[in-house]
Design a protein around this motif. Structure first.
Motif, PDB file in Angstrom:
ATOM      1  N   ASN A  31      50.127  44.532  -0.905  1.00 58.35           N
ATOM      2  CA  ASN A  31      51.136  45.504  -1.354  1.00 58.35           C
ATOM      3  C   ASN A  31      51.249  46.709  -0.422  1.00 58.35           C
ATOM      4  O   ASN A  31      51.631  47.797  -0.849  1.00 58.35           O
ATOM      5  CB  ASN A  31      50.815  45.983  -2.769  1.00 58.35           C
ATOM      6  N   SER A  72      55.049  48.272   0.002  1.00 59.19           N
ATOM      7  CA  SER A  72      55.562  49.033  -1.137  1.00 59.19           C
ATOM      8  C   SER A  72      54.812  50.347  -1.301  1.00 59.19           C
ATOM      9  O   SER A  72      55.412  51.392  -1.591  1.00 59.19           O
ATOM     10  CB  SER A  72      55.463  48.215  -2.423  1.00 59.19           C
ATOM     11  N   LEU A 120      56.672  54.022  -1.075  1.00 55.11           N
ATOM     12  CA  LEU A 120      56.677  54.898  -2.243  1.00 55.11           C
ATOM     13  C   LEU A 120      55.814  56.137  -2.027  1.00 55.11           C
ATOM     14  O   LEU A 120      56.182  57.241  -2.443  1.00 55.11           O
ATOM     15  CB  LEU A 120      56.203  54.129  -3.474  1.00 55.11           C
ATOM     16  N   CYS A 138      60.101  48.946   0.607  1.00 60.57           N
ATOM     17  CA  CYS A 138      59.996  48.286  -0.698  1.00 60.57           C
ATOM     18  C   CYS A 138      60.763  46.971  -0.710  1.00 60.57           C
ATOM     19  O   CYS A 138      60.316  45.977  -1.316  1.00 60.57           O
ATOM     20  CB  CYS A 138      60.516  49.212  -1.795  1.00 60.57           C
ATOM     21  N   GLN A 165      58.685  44.404   0.987  1.00 58.31           N
ATOM     22  CA  GLN A 165      57.634  43.920   0.100  1.00 58.31           C
ATOM     23  C   GLN A 165      58.186  42.907  -0.904  1.00 58.31           C
ATOM     24  O   GLN A 165      57.561  41.874  -1.166  1.00 58.31           O
ATOM     25  CB  GLN A 165      57.005  45.099  -0.648  1.00 58.31           C
ATOM     26  N   SER A 166      59.370  43.196  -1.441  1.00 56.74           N
ATOM     27  CA  SER A 166      59.999  42.251  -2.373  1.00 56.74           C
ATOM     28  C   SER A 166      60.307  40.930  -1.687  1.00 56.74           C
ATOM     29  O   SER A 166      60.117  39.853  -2.274  1.00 56.74           O
ATOM     30  CB  SER A 166      61.293  42.865  -2.939  1.00 56.74           C
ATOM     31  N   TYR A 174      61.818  49.224  -8.534  1.00 56.95           N
ATOM     32  CA  TYR A 174      61.275  48.137  -7.726  1.00 56.95           C
ATOM     33  C   TYR A 174      60.097  47.431  -8.406  1.00 56.95           C
ATOM     34  O   TYR A 174      59.570  46.449  -7.859  1.00 56.95           O
ATOM     35  CB  TYR A 174      60.821  48.671  -6.360  1.00 56.95           C
ATOM     36  N   MET A 177      57.039  48.374  -8.713  1.00 58.43           N
ATOM     37  CA  MET A 177      55.920  48.427  -7.783  1.00 58.43           C
ATOM     38  C   MET A 177      55.194  49.759  -7.928  1.00 58.43           C
ATOM     39  O   MET A 177      55.825  50.825  -7.917  1.00 58.43           O
ATOM     40  CB  MET A 177      56.393  48.280  -6.325  1.00 58.43           C
TER      41      MET A 177
END
Length: 356
Positions: free
Chosen positions: A121, A124, A128, A180, A183-184, A330, A332
């Motif tokens: 992760n 993300s 963030l 992000c 990451q998705s 998101y 996350m």
């Protein structure tokens, strides 16, 4: 006969101040008005926290209140102030200083998070956390404090709040959103998105943001309408804009419910990183960049020191609650962001009262 007040000409405005209070050193901050402003802000925040804690307002109702603040009240406030803003009074060196400070902190947090976070992760978290460290609570909390400190001495400082906010919203946040989205894409490997597709999604999401959209519309209207809102729209815009202050503070209190719990190891490490970046690096870089970039006539005036102090003050504003909304969008790091936001708010209060 000597008059009790004298006037100084600062950036095209006649600003009055009391002679006995310090005419030799120029205008100063109105510290005597700070406590009522802080009492107003934190009193409303406490009311919101109590309302959420006692279930007077449910989680779904709080979400609806947050949508009203972010999609109606704040865009109206930004539009109004972009239209009537007087760009002739702006000291652009200050805006460049804030831009350099925010970019520096954003890159620092992003790189450190990519190096320290787990591969599952890291993107993300990097996006963030970088947004978290650079997006200040400029309007709900910052504006009342600046208004109390500077309205009677440097009222032009209030307009900087509306100018520095788009730095994060339109420049830095899209980079965090892109991370992000990456990451998705990595988590949903069956979806085929190339880099151009991710870029298109990010641009679309940014333009769909009502805050960004109304800033753009407000700047266009500033030149098209001659720096005034038509009377037929004035009352409507004022009604929405005036509802922002108390509602945003109340919602901020609601978001703090249930977050004052024991820190986990990951949350503690993230908290240390973010506090160092936001409360130490950000204000110091803002202040130093003003000292470096604000040269010329203003660098020798009393306003230079005040502007430098204002840059430091701006750097310690707490993080905006909208970061938790981004995390929820998101899906996350939502719990980490909300916990960090609450503890960071408490640390910001101690830091603010210690220095000011």
């Amino acid at each position: 006969m000597e008059t009790p007040n004298n006037y100084v000409f600062i950036h095209g405005k006649n600003i009055s101040h009391n002679t006995l209070a310090g005419s030799a050193v120029g205008p100063h901050m109105s510290i005597d008005k700070l406590f009522p402003a802080l009492l107003e802000c934190f009193g409303i925040i406490l009311c919101g926290y109590i309302a959420g804690r006692t279930d007077m307002i449910t989680e779904s109702q709080a979400k609806g209140l947050g949508n009203f603040v972010s999609k109606f009240a704040l865009p109206a406030l930004l539009f109004k102030n972009m239209v009537v803003l007087d760009f002739g009074d702006v000291i652009w060196a200050f805006l460049w200083s804030v831009l350099v400070a925010k970019v520096t902190v954003f890159v620092l947090v992003c790189v450190l998070t990519l190096m320290m976070a787990s591969p599952d992760n890291r993107y993300s978290k990097a996006g963030l956390y970088a947004i978290f460290a650079t997006q200040s609570n400029d309007f709900a909390l910052g504006y009342p404090i600046v208004d109390a400190l500077y309205r009677s001495t440097y009222p032009e400082y209030l307009q900087y709040i509306y100018l520095v906010a788009p730095v994060s919203l339109m420049l830095l946040n899209p980079i965090g959103f892109a991370l992000c989205e990456v990451q998705s894409w990595r988590q949903a490997s069956h979806l085929q998105h190339n880099s151009l597709g991710i870029l298109g999604i990010v641009v679309l999401q940014v333009l769909k943001n009502p805050i960004v959209f109304m800033v753009i519309v407000g700047i266009i209207s500033h030149f098209a309408l001659g720096e005034r809102i038509p009377s037929v729209l004035s009352e409507f815009i004022d009604g929405l804009a005036n509802s922002f202050g108390g509602t945003a503070l109340f919602y901020l209190g609601l978001t703090m419910v249930g977050q004052l719990r024991k820190l986990t190891r990951d949350t503690g490490v993230a908290l240390i990183l973010l506090i160092t970046a936001k409360l130490l690096v950000m204000p110091l870089v803002c202040k130093d960049m003003v000292d470096i970039l604000d040269v010329g006539v203003n660098s020798t005036s009393p306003n230079h020191t005040s502007l430098s102090n204002f840059a430091f003050l701006y750097g310690v504003f707490p993080t905006a609650p909208s970061v938790a909304i981004y995390a929820g969008h998101y899906n996350m790091e939502l719990e980490v962001v909300k916990k960090n936001q609450t503890f960071f708010f408490v640390f910001s209060l101690f830091f603010f009262f210690f220095f000011f």
